[in-house]
Each structure stands twice: as structure tokens, then as C-alpha cells.
Design a protein around this motif. Structure first.
Motif, mmCIF file in Angstrom:
data_model
loop_
_atom_site.group_PDB
_atom_site.id
_atom_site.type_symbol
_atom_site.label_atom_id
_atom_site.label_comp_id
_atom_site.label_asym_id
_atom_site.label_seq_id
_atom_site.Cartn_x
_atom_site.Cartn_y
_atom_site.Cartn_z
ATOM 1 N N LEU A 142 -88.732 -26.180 79.400
ATOM 2 C CA LEU A 142 -89.313 -27.059 78.654
ATOM 3 C C LEU A 142 -89.034 -27.070 77.238
ATOM 4 O O LEU A 142 -88.962 -26.028 76.600
ATOM 5 C CB LEU A 142 -90.752 -26.831 78.679
ATOM 6 N N ALA A 195 -92.278 -28.863 86.059
ATOM 7 C CA ALA A 195 -91.126 -28.200 86.732
ATOM 8 C C ALA A 195 -90.550 -27.424 85.460
ATOM 9 O O ALA A 195 -89.984 -26.202 85.686
ATOM 10 C CB ALA A 195 -90.398 -29.055 87.478
ATOM 11 N N LEU A 196 -90.199 -28.072 84.385
ATOM 12 C CA LEU A 196 -89.740 -27.530 83.332
ATOM 13 C C LEU A 196 -90.389 -26.347 82.562
ATOM 14 O O LEU A 196 -89.834 -25.330 82.227
ATOM 15 C CB LEU A 196 -89.350 -28.630 82.258
ATOM 16 N N MET A 200 -91.532 -38.807 80.278
ATOM 17 C CA MET A 200 -91.203 -37.705 81.383
ATOM 18 C C MET A 200 -92.318 -37.679 82.291
ATOM 19 O O MET A 200 -93.736 -37.684 82.036
ATOM 20 C CB MET A 200 -90.984 -36.619 80.703
ATOM 21 N N ALA A 201 -92.148 -37.805 83.558
ATOM 22 C CA ALA A 201 -93.467 -37.644 84.637
ATOM 23 C C ALA A 201 -93.985 -36.263 84.474
ATOM 24 O O ALA A 201 -93.186 -35.447 84.084
ATOM 25 C CB ALA A 201 -92.503 -37.992 85.895
ATOM 26 N N ALA A 229 -94.971 -34.337 86.917
ATOM 27 C CA ALA A 229 -94.231 -33.386 87.893
ATOM 28 C C ALA A 229 -93.032 -32.618 87.363
ATOM 29 O O ALA A 229 -92.602 -31.432 87.249
ATOM 30 C CB ALA A 229 -93.854 -34.004 89.172
ATOM 31 N N ASP A 230 -92.260 -33.630 86.449
ATOM 32 C CA ASP A 230 -90.904 -32.958 85.975
ATOM 33 C C ASP A 230 -91.512 -31.976 84.646
ATOM 34 O O ASP A 230 -90.599 -31.118 84.627
ATOM 35 C CB ASP A 230 -90.187 -34.325 85.099
ATOM 36 N N THR A 231 -92.555 -32.416 84.007
ATOM 37 C CA THR A 231 -92.870 -31.525 83.062
ATOM 38 C C THR A 231 -93.430 -30.181 83.661
ATOM 39 O O THR A 231 -93.121 -28.993 83.012
ATOM 40 C CB THR A 231 -94.009 -32.242 81.975
ATOM 41 N N THR A 245 -82.261 -28.760 80.698
ATOM 42 C CA THR A 245 -82.557 -29.391 81.928
ATOM 43 C C THR A 245 -83.205 -28.333 82.777
ATOM 44 O O THR A 245 -83.689 -28.434 83.998
ATOM 45 C CB THR A 245 -81.400 -29.996 82.772
ATOM 46 N N ARG A 246 -83.259 -26.891 82.201
ATOM 47 C CA ARG A 246 -83.881 -25.965 83.101
ATOM 48 C C ARG A 246 -85.379 -25.352 82.589
ATOM 49 O O ARG A 246 -85.975 -24.948 83.343
ATOM 50 C CB ARG A 246 -82.738 -24.875 82.994
#
Length: 291
Positions: free
Chosen positions: A79, A8-9, A1-2, A4-6, A76-77
Motif C-alpha cells: 500500500l 490486498a495491498l 482504487m477498489a 478489495a484492491d486496497t 503494485t505489491r
């Protein structure tokens, strides 16, 4: 997982669970005041690792909370780490801290608390008492959490069979006691051995003990309010009884000692009065009032 994705979560966790982070902010304020930055970091990291390990283990082999499973509809929303929502294991950090801080206050003499000391934090019985206080929180928290689909928490987890206490199993209560007691014991051991963690604790503000009592009561009140809101009157009555008895017993044990007649020191200026107060505080003197 990138990364940025982490991020965001993680932000999604804050957005969806603001009440968790409000109590976590209280933990930071009180722990930094009592323990200082290093010991706060040690307590937070070790307790979170223990809590996450306990949840990870329980969802696979049933130890120590008994068998249960999380529903990952929010993956998906917010962490998640493996199959455990991050906010859930994070909650143990502030719940464990306030349980231990109260245990330390209960095991300290009133005269010590009046001087801003809480040596009971290192008392051999503090982990056991902290585990009991943690379990009393769970008696109010878990039954309403199990009904998360009825309020803004959402459907989070379930047991493979219905437990004896409003659906909650005896193993779950035993697991909370164990996590509360072990996290306190590990903190005591780290404080005795890790560089930068040894030495006396900071002198506490006079309102520190009422403050940790208020946050502990706030956790109970928040969950009791949700229980009432969802209309589970039987559970609300049981939770209200547990909360009232627990808080009353704590209030009696933590009440301030009677002030004995002492010496009044009259200072001519505010600067002189401040100097007198510093000297009295440094000497751990009692029975003195500065005007």
C-alpha cells in the motif's frame, strides 16, 4: 482504487514488512495498557497524520526532512498513499510512542514509577526529550535504511545529495526531532482538551518501564544487526557506540530506587493477602510488603 484492491495491498504491506507490524503490535500492547483505547487511538491517528504530512511535504518542498524521493517499485505489491509507502509513515507511530513513553518515565520520580505512575508523560519538557530520543533512533535507523538494496528492505528512497552522516542529511535528523516533539506535544494538548482523554492515566504494571526500554533497545538492536549483516563495519561501529551510550544512560536514569526498610504484613490466606495488596495500592502506600 477498489476496496478489495486496497485490502490486498495492505495485506501485501504486512507480508513484505512483518518487522514493522511486529513493533506496531508492541505499540498497541503497551499503549493500550498505559493510555487506554481512546487515548491510544488519538495518539496513533494524530501521529500518523503528522508523519504522513511531513513525508508528503518533504518529497515536494523539502520540509521538514530535507529533499528526498521514494522509489515506487513496490507500488503494485504494497500500500502506498500518494507517493509515500504506508508502512513508512506508520513506523513513526510506534517510534514516537516509545520515545514519549520513555521520556515520561525519565521525567517521573523513581517513587512515582515504583507506584505505577508516570506523570512525566504530561511534563512540559516531555516533547523535547521525546524528540531527542526519536533522533537517537534515527541516527541508527536511517543510515542502514538508505542502503536498503543490500538487505530485505529494498531500495526505498534517496537524497539528491549525500549527507554528512553516512549519507544522511542534517535536515533529516532535524525533521525526526521535530516530528517526535510535535507528535508528543499534540498528544498532550489532545489529552487536556478532548472528551474521554482527560483524567489520570492507568496504574502501570511493575514491568512496564523495563518493557518499553526493551522495545526501544530492540529497535536499535534490529537495525544494528542488519548493519553488521550487510558488512558496513564503520557504520556498525558508530551505531553500536550510539546505541550503547543511549541505552546505558537510560538504564542509569531508570534504575529502580533502593527499597527502604518497611513493614511486613502477614496474611493468613491468599484472599486476605490480595485484599491487603489492593488496599495498599489504592492508598498509594509504600514501604509495605504482604506475605
Amino acid at each position: 482504487m477498489a476496496l478489495a484492491d486496497t485490502a490486498a495491498l495492505l495485506w501485501g504491506t504486512v507480508v513484505h514488512r512483518p518487522y514493522v507490524y511486529a513493533f506496531f503490535a508492541c505499540f498497541l500492547v503497551f499503549a493500550l495498557h498505559q493510555l487506554g483505547p481512546r487515548r491510544t487511538l488519538v495518539f496513533g491517528v494524530t501521529t500518523w497524520l503528522l508523519a504522513f504530512g511531513a513525508e508528503y511535504s518533504s518529497t515536494r518542498n523539502g520540509f521538514p526532512f530535507g529533499p528526498y524521493r521514494y522509489f515506487d517499485e513496490t507500488r503494485t505489491r504494497e500500500l502506498w498513499i500518494a507517493n509515500v509507502p504506508f508502512w513508512d509513515s506508520l513506523s513513526f507511530v510506534f517510534l514516537s510512542y516509545f520515545s514519549l513513553a520513555l521520556a515520561g518515565a525519565l521525567l517521573s520520580r523513581p517513587e512515582e514509577r515504583a507506584r505505577g505512575r508516570a506523570p512525566g508523560l504530561l511534563h512540559p519538557l516531555a516533547p523535547l526529550l521525546a524528540g531527542v530520543l526519536m533522533t537517537l533512533l534515527d541516527v541508527v535507523i536511517d543510515p542502514v535504511t538508505l542502503q536498503g538494496e543490500k538487505w530485505f528492505l529494498g531500495r526505498i528512497y534517496d537524497y539528491p545529495y549525500r549527507g554528512f552522516y553516512f549519507g544522511v542529511t542534517a535536515a533529516n535528523f532535524a525533521g525526526w526531532f521535530l516530528v517526535g516533539a510535535v507528535s508528543a506535544w499534540v498528544f498532550q494538548r489532545c489529552g487536556a482538551s478532548l472528551p474521554g482523554c482527560r483524567g489520570p492515566f492507568r496504574r502501570l504494571h511493575p514491568r512496564f518501564v523495563p518493557g518499553i526500554y526493551a522495545v526501544y533497545a530492540g529497535v536499535l538492536a534490529f537495525n544494528l544487526a542488519v548493519t553488521i549483516a550487510i558488512g558496513d563495519h564503520a557504520l556498525a561501529a558508530a551505531s553500536a557506540a550510539v546505541s550503547a551510550l543511549t541505552l546505558a544512560a537510560l538504564a542509569v536514569r531508570l534504575r529502580a530506587p533502593r527499597r527502604a526498610a518497611g513493614i511486613v504484613v502477614c496474611a493468613a490466606t491468599f484472599a486476605e493477602a490480595a485484599a491487603c495488596r489492593r488496599g495498599i495500592s489504592d492508598a498509594d502506600a509504600t514501604g509495605l510488603e504482604v506475605l
